[in-house]
Design a protein around this motif. Sequence first.
Motif, mmCIF file in Angstrom:
data_model
loop_
_atom_site.group_PDB
_atom_site.id
_atom_site.type_symbol
_atom_site.label_atom_id
_atom_site.label_comp_id
_atom_site.label_asym_id
_atom_site.label_seq_id
_atom_site.Cartn_x
_atom_site.Cartn_y
_atom_site.Cartn_z
ATOM 1 N N LEU A 1 -14.268 52.640 -1.044
ATOM 2 C CA LEU A 1 -13.678 52.296 0.046
ATOM 3 C C LEU A 1 -13.198 50.636 -0.121
ATOM 4 O O LEU A 1 -13.896 49.842 -0.410
ATOM 5 C CB LEU A 1 -14.308 52.581 1.027
ATOM 6 C CG LEU A 1 -15.192 53.989 1.454
ATOM 7 C CD1 LEU A 1 -15.841 53.910 2.595
ATOM 8 C CD2 LEU A 1 -13.856 54.891 1.277
ATOM 9 N N THR A 2 -11.788 50.543 0.154
ATOM 10 C CA THR A 2 -11.368 49.337 0.241
ATOM 11 C C THR A 2 -11.405 48.715 1.731
ATOM 12 O O THR A 2 -11.480 49.505 2.732
ATOM 13 C CB THR A 2 -9.829 49.363 -0.132
ATOM 14 O OG1 THR A 2 -9.029 50.125 0.734
ATOM 15 C CG2 THR A 2 -9.801 49.900 -1.516
ATOM 16 N N PRO A 3 -11.327 47.269 1.791
ATOM 17 C CA PRO A 3 -11.450 46.695 3.004
ATOM 18 C C PRO A 3 -10.197 47.217 3.871
ATOM 19 O O PRO A 3 -10.279 47.030 5.205
ATOM 20 C CB PRO A 3 -11.261 45.174 2.886
ATOM 21 C CG PRO A 3 -11.755 45.104 1.475
ATOM 22 C CD PRO A 3 -11.270 46.375 0.549
ATOM 23 N N GLY A 4 -9.121 47.571 3.335
ATOM 24 C CA GLY A 4 -7.919 48.073 4.233
ATOM 25 C C GLY A 4 -8.168 49.363 4.927
ATOM 26 O O GLY A 4 -7.414 49.906 5.421
ATOM 27 N N GLY A 5 -9.165 50.215 4.376
ATOM 28 C CA GLY A 5 -9.528 51.426 5.041
ATOM 29 C C GLY A 5 -9.003 52.455 3.931
ATOM 30 O O GLY A 5 -9.266 53.816 4.156
ATOM 31 N N GLY A 6 -8.510 52.333 2.874
ATOM 32 C CA GLY A 6 -7.958 53.207 1.788
ATOM 33 C C GLY A 6 -9.079 53.404 1.062
ATOM 34 O O GLY A 6 -10.079 53.076 1.081
ATOM 35 N N ASP A 7 -9.002 54.430 0.077
ATOM 36 C CA ASP A 7 -10.005 54.602 -0.914
ATOM 37 C C ASP A 7 -9.167 54.423 -2.472
ATOM 38 O O ASP A 7 -8.088 54.938 -2.705
ATOM 39 C CB ASP A 7 -10.397 56.093 -1.149
ATOM 40 C CG ASP A 7 -10.110 56.988 -0.066
ATOM 41 O OD1 ASP A 7 -8.813 57.184 0.102
ATOM 42 O OD2 ASP A 7 -11.033 57.493 0.700
ATOM 43 N N VAL A 8 -10.160 54.155 -3.380
ATOM 44 C CA VAL A 8 -9.608 54.018 -4.795
ATOM 45 C C VAL A 8 -10.549 54.748 -5.442
ATOM 46 O O VAL A 8 -11.886 54.584 -5.533
ATOM 47 C CB VAL A 8 -9.491 52.596 -4.995
ATOM 48 C CG1 VAL A 8 -9.138 52.308 -6.522
ATOM 49 C CG2 VAL A 8 -8.594 51.722 -4.379
ATOM 50 N N ILE B 1 -17.916 49.992 -11.290
ATOM 51 C CA ILE B 1 -18.587 49.550 -10.147
ATOM 52 C C ILE B 1 -19.354 48.197 -10.092
ATOM 53 O O ILE B 1 -20.071 47.768 -10.956
ATOM 54 C CB ILE B 1 -19.574 50.839 -9.549
ATOM 55 C CG1 ILE B 1 -18.740 52.028 -9.470
ATOM 56 C CG2 ILE B 1 -20.260 50.486 -8.325
ATOM 57 C CD1 ILE B 1 -19.613 53.381 -9.081
ATOM 58 N N SER B 2 -19.046 47.345 -9.006
ATOM 59 C CA SER B 2 -19.449 46.048 -9.118
ATOM 60 C C SER B 2 -20.288 45.810 -7.787
ATOM 61 O O SER B 2 -20.099 46.578 -6.644
ATOM 62 C CB SER B 2 -18.561 45.001 -9.237
ATOM 63 O OG SER B 2 -17.788 44.942 -10.218
ATOM 64 N N VAL B 3 -20.923 44.633 -7.786
ATOM 65 C CA VAL B 3 -21.941 44.461 -6.330
ATOM 66 C C VAL B 3 -20.917 44.173 -5.279
ATOM 67 O O VAL B 3 -19.887 43.722 -5.583
ATOM 68 C CB VAL B 3 -22.621 43.257 -6.890
ATOM 69 C CG1 VAL B 3 -23.493 42.703 -5.534
ATOM 70 C CG2 VAL B 3 -23.747 43.334 -8.081
ATOM 71 N N GLY B 4 -21.321 44.675 -4.135
ATOM 72 C CA GLY B 4 -20.331 44.510 -3.096
ATOM 73 C C GLY B 4 -19.340 45.820 -2.776
ATOM 74 O O GLY B 4 -18.768 45.848 -1.639
ATOM 75 N N HIS B 5 -19.432 46.588 -3.566
ATOM 76 C CA HIS B 5 -18.429 47.792 -3.556
ATOM 77 C C HIS B 5 -18.832 48.739 -2.535
ATOM 78 O O HIS B 5 -20.226 49.032 -2.484
ATOM 79 C CB HIS B 5 -18.014 48.621 -4.754
ATOM 80 C CG HIS B 5 -16.864 47.826 -5.645
ATOM 81 N ND1 HIS B 5 -16.834 48.084 -6.943
ATOM 82 C CD2 HIS B 5 -16.440 46.656 -5.534
ATOM 83 C CE1 HIS B 5 -16.062 47.273 -7.586
ATOM 84 N NE2 HIS B 5 -15.762 46.282 -6.756
ATOM 85 N N VAL B 6 -18.187 49.238 -1.860
ATOM 86 C CA VAL B 6 -18.601 50.402 -0.806
ATOM 87 C C VAL B 6 -18.207 51.821 -1.485
ATOM 88 O O VAL B 6 -16.814 51.960 -1.593
ATOM 89 C CB VAL B 6 -18.022 50.047 0.638
ATOM 90 C CG1 VAL B 6 -18.543 51.207 1.521
ATOM 91 C CG2 VAL B 6 -18.321 48.664 1.233
ATOM 92 N N LEU B 7 -19.109 52.507 -1.630
ATOM 93 C CA LEU B 7 -18.818 53.753 -2.144
ATOM 94 C C LEU B 7 -18.988 55.028 -1.383
ATOM 95 O O LEU B 7 -19.895 54.980 -0.288
ATOM 96 C CB LEU B 7 -19.556 53.840 -3.340
ATOM 97 C CG LEU B 7 -19.556 53.237 -4.721
ATOM 98 C CD1 LEU B 7 -20.491 53.531 -5.660
ATOM 99 C CD2 LEU B 7 -18.226 52.973 -5.175
#
Length: 119
Positions: free
Chosen positions: A64-71, A78-84
């Motif tokens: 999930l991206t900060p803008g509300g989309g998904d990638v 995957i890195s630290v801080g990513h929301v999955l």
Amino acid sequence: QFFNLYFLVVALSQLFPPLQIGLLFTYIAPLAFVLAVTMCKEGFDDYKRYRTDREINTELYTRLTPGGGDVTVAAQDISVGHVLRVRANQRVPADLLLLRTKESSGILFLRTDQLDGEE
């Protein structure tokens, strides 16, 4: 492991003239055979581990991206801080902090068989 040590001790004992019995080859050949078989087995196990790791690292997840989309990202990216977003029956790719579940009761069932070393 025991056989490697046994054959090594027997082969080394033949280097001392008072303990020599027969040809040195007859003591070194079994040691070389056991070591070769062990090396082949370890190499095959490493190759299987490599294939499994490659398969796991290329598995795709939704970030999930900060803008509300998904990638869509591969597990290796995957890195630290990513929301999955982890779906039902999907492998958990890393250490995660569970933020929310769709279950109204808030219950989550997590299989730990791969953490425990089971297949």
